[in-house]
Design a protein around this motif. Structure first.
Motif, PDB file in Angstrom:
ATOM      1  N   ARG A  76       0.832  -1.210   0.000  1.00 32.46           N
ATOM      2  CA  ARG A  76       0.000   0.000   0.000  1.00 32.46           C
ATOM      3  C   ARG A  76       0.867   1.260   0.000  1.00 32.46           C
ATOM      4  O   ARG A  76       0.526   2.260  -0.639  1.00 32.46           O
ATOM      5  CB  ARG A  76      -0.931  -0.003   1.221  1.00 32.46           C
ATOM      6  CG  ARG A  76      -2.054  -1.040   1.131  1.00 32.46           C
ATOM      7  CD  ARG A  76      -2.835  -1.129   2.427  1.00 32.46           C
ATOM      8  NE  ARG A  76      -3.915  -2.100   2.340  1.00 32.46           N
ATOM      9  CZ  ARG A  76      -5.222  -1.789   2.349  1.00 32.46           C
ATOM     10  NH1 ARG A  76      -5.600  -0.534   2.464  1.00 32.46           N
ATOM     11  NH2 ARG A  76      -6.132  -2.734   2.267  1.00 32.46           N
ATOM     12  N   TYR A  80       0.980   4.484  -2.519  1.00 33.38           N
ATOM     13  CA  TYR A  80       0.763   5.824  -1.960  1.00 33.38           C
ATOM     14  C   TYR A  80       1.857   6.805  -2.364  1.00 33.38           C
ATOM     15  O   TYR A  80       1.564   7.971  -2.692  1.00 33.38           O
ATOM     16  CB  TYR A  80       0.681   5.722  -0.432  1.00 33.38           C
ATOM     17  CG  TYR A  80       0.600   7.047   0.281  1.00 33.38           C
ATOM     18  CD1 TYR A  80      -0.552   7.825   0.222  1.00 33.38           C
ATOM     19  CD2 TYR A  80       1.686   7.521   1.029  1.00 33.38           C
ATOM     20  CE1 TYR A  80      -0.627   9.049   0.875  1.00 33.38           C
ATOM     21  CE2 TYR A  80       1.619   8.737   1.684  1.00 33.38           C
ATOM     22  CZ  TYR A  80       0.467   9.497   1.605  1.00 33.38           C
ATOM     23  OH  TYR A  80       0.397  10.703   2.248  1.00 33.38           O
ATOM     24  N   LYS A  84      -0.324  10.385  -4.131  1.00 33.85           N
ATOM     25  CA  LYS A  84      -0.694  10.875  -2.804  1.00 33.85           C
ATOM     26  C   LYS A  84      -2.205  11.045  -2.633  1.00 33.85           C
ATOM     27  O   LYS A  84      -2.685  11.206  -1.510  1.00 33.85           O
ATOM     28  CB  LYS A  84      -0.008  12.225  -2.526  1.00 33.85           C
ATOM     29  CG  LYS A  84       1.502  12.210  -2.618  1.00 33.85           C
ATOM     30  CD  LYS A  84       2.127  11.233  -1.635  1.00 33.85           C
ATOM     31  CE  LYS A  84       3.643  11.380  -1.595  1.00 33.85           C
ATOM     32  NZ  LYS A  84       4.290  11.215  -2.908  1.00 33.85           N
ATOM     33  N   THR A  86      -4.431   8.765  -3.578  1.00 33.36           N
ATOM     34  CA  THR A  86      -5.084   7.465  -3.467  1.00 33.36           C
ATOM     35  C   THR A  86      -5.649   7.262  -2.066  1.00 33.36           C
ATOM     36  O   THR A  86      -5.142   7.831  -1.088  1.00 33.36           O
ATOM     37  CB  THR A  86      -4.095   6.316  -3.771  1.00 33.36           C
ATOM     38  OG1 THR A  86      -4.779   5.066  -3.685  1.00 33.36           O
ATOM     39  CG2 THR A  86      -2.941   6.310  -2.781  1.00 33.36           C
ATOM     40  N   LEU A  89      -4.076   4.092   1.394  1.00 35.14           N
ATOM     41  CA  LEU A  89      -3.362   4.160   2.674  1.00 35.14           C
ATOM     42  C   LEU A  89      -4.001   5.238   3.551  1.00 35.14           C
ATOM     43  O   LEU A  89      -3.458   6.332   3.719  1.00 35.14           O
ATOM     44  CB  LEU A  89      -1.871   4.468   2.454  1.00 35.14           C
ATOM     45  CG  LEU A  89      -0.951   4.232   3.659  1.00 35.14           C
ATOM     46  CD1 LEU A  89      -0.871   2.754   3.994  1.00 35.14           C
ATOM     47  CD2 LEU A  89       0.445   4.779   3.372  1.00 35.14           C
ATOM     48  N   ARG A  94      -1.553   4.695   8.396  1.00 34.98           N
ATOM     49  CA  ARG A  94      -0.333   5.233   7.784  1.00 34.98           C
ATOM     50  C   ARG A  94       0.875   5.075   8.689  1.00 34.98           C
ATOM     51  O   ARG A  94       1.978   4.729   8.237  1.00 34.98           O
ATOM     52  CB  ARG A  94      -0.548   6.698   7.420  1.00 34.98           C
ATOM     53  CG  ARG A  94       0.355   7.166   6.280  1.00 34.98           C
ATOM     54  CD  ARG A  94      -0.077   8.515   5.762  1.00 34.98           C
ATOM     55  NE  ARG A  94      -1.373   8.438   5.082  1.00 34.98           N
ATOM     56  CZ  ARG A  94      -2.077   9.492   4.710  1.00 34.98           C
ATOM     57  NH1 ARG A  94      -1.623  10.712   4.978  1.00 34.98           N
ATOM     58  NH2 ARG A  94      -3.227   9.348   4.093  1.00 34.98           N
TER      59      ARG A  94
END
Length: 274
Positions: A76, A80, A84, A86, A89, A94
């Motif tokens: 993931r 990501y 950024k 998406t 995540l 995170r």
């Protein structure tokens, strides 16, 4: 809960011989069912407590080295860093992803470390910068820990943000951090830049307190014997006291000779499924 598990595990690792990481697996077995129920994806309308629990549970699994969690979060993370925007995540997993990235990074394969550092450099939001810095020194590889610590002495990290770096130095990197602190050039810069106030106190506490032996308590006392000033004498005393408390706990564990084999056997048992 997971932080209590991790703190206990750190002390037990100093107390008993555990080359096969049975302790980590023991705590993984306690936590993994909760992770399976929560899942990594946020659920519309779910309780705020579930959101908070998801973050803590996956941080714990990543910290203890759960292979499946590491693999999923690393995948993931790769998506990501290339996109950024998406949703792959979400914020509540995170931190766990950053732990997974760093716990599987080394001087031989430093791609995860470099990716997280790149993410820090490109981040605009203060919160995101803090998140990345909080795990940049959590690699089990002492070489990467030293590199993260060296960054604090540059202009790349704001002075007030260095507390994020020292807060989560890996257990494997504690010796490296202590040696790094004692290097004269480093110590002089640290005193000059943070010689007063909270940041300097956090430096002392975060680098000193991970130890758990009387020998290290004495070494710390000796190093600071001609360096301590009224501004941090209290935090230093508290930090050394924490080392000695853990050392006494370890002594008591080791005195229970009959308990250690039982504990080791208990850790290797297959957990009962519920």
């Amino acid at each position: 809960m997971w932080q209590a598990c991790y703190n206990t595990a750190k002390i037990l690792k100093d107390a008993i011989y555990d080359p096969w990481n049975h302790l980590n697996q023991f705590f993984i077995d306690i936590i993994v069912s909760s992770a399976e129920k929560l899942g990594m994806e946020p659920v519309p309308g779910e309780s705020h407590l579930n959101t908070l629990l998801r973050e803590e549970v996956f941080k714990a699994l990543a910290t203890f080295g759960h292979k499946e969690t590491h693999e999923e979060l690393k995948n993931r993370f790769q998506i990501y860093i290339n996109d950024k925007f998406t949703s792959i995540l979400p914020v509540d997993i995170r931190k766990a992803a950053y732990i997974s990235i760093m716990r599987t990074s080394s001087a031989i394969d430093r791609s995860g470390f470099d990716s997280l550092l790149k993410l820090y450099r490109e981040a605009d939001a203060v919160q995101e910068k803090a998140r990345t810095l909080s795990y940049i020194a959590s690699s089990p590889d002492p070489e990467l820990v030293k590199e993260a610590l060296d960054l604090m002495l540059t202009d790349e990290i704001r002075e007030q943000d260095t507390i994020y770096v020292t807060a989560r130095i890996s257990l494997e990197g504690r010796e490296t951090a202590w040696i790094w602190l004692k290097v004269r050039e480093n110590w002089d810069v640290i005193v000059k830049r943070w010689g007063q106030g909270m940041v300097f106190h956090r430096f002392i506490r975060d680098i000193v307190t991970p130890f758990s032996s009387h020998e290290m308590a004495e070494e710390v006392e000796e190093f600071f014997s001609n360096r301590v000033t009224p501004s941090f004498v209290r935090i230093l005393k508290q930090s050394i006291e924490k080392i000695r408390i853990k050392a006494k706990w370890i002594e008591k564990i080791r005195q229970e000779e009959s308990l250690i084999p039982k504990l080791t056997r208990g850790l290797t048992r297959t957990p009962v499924k519920t």
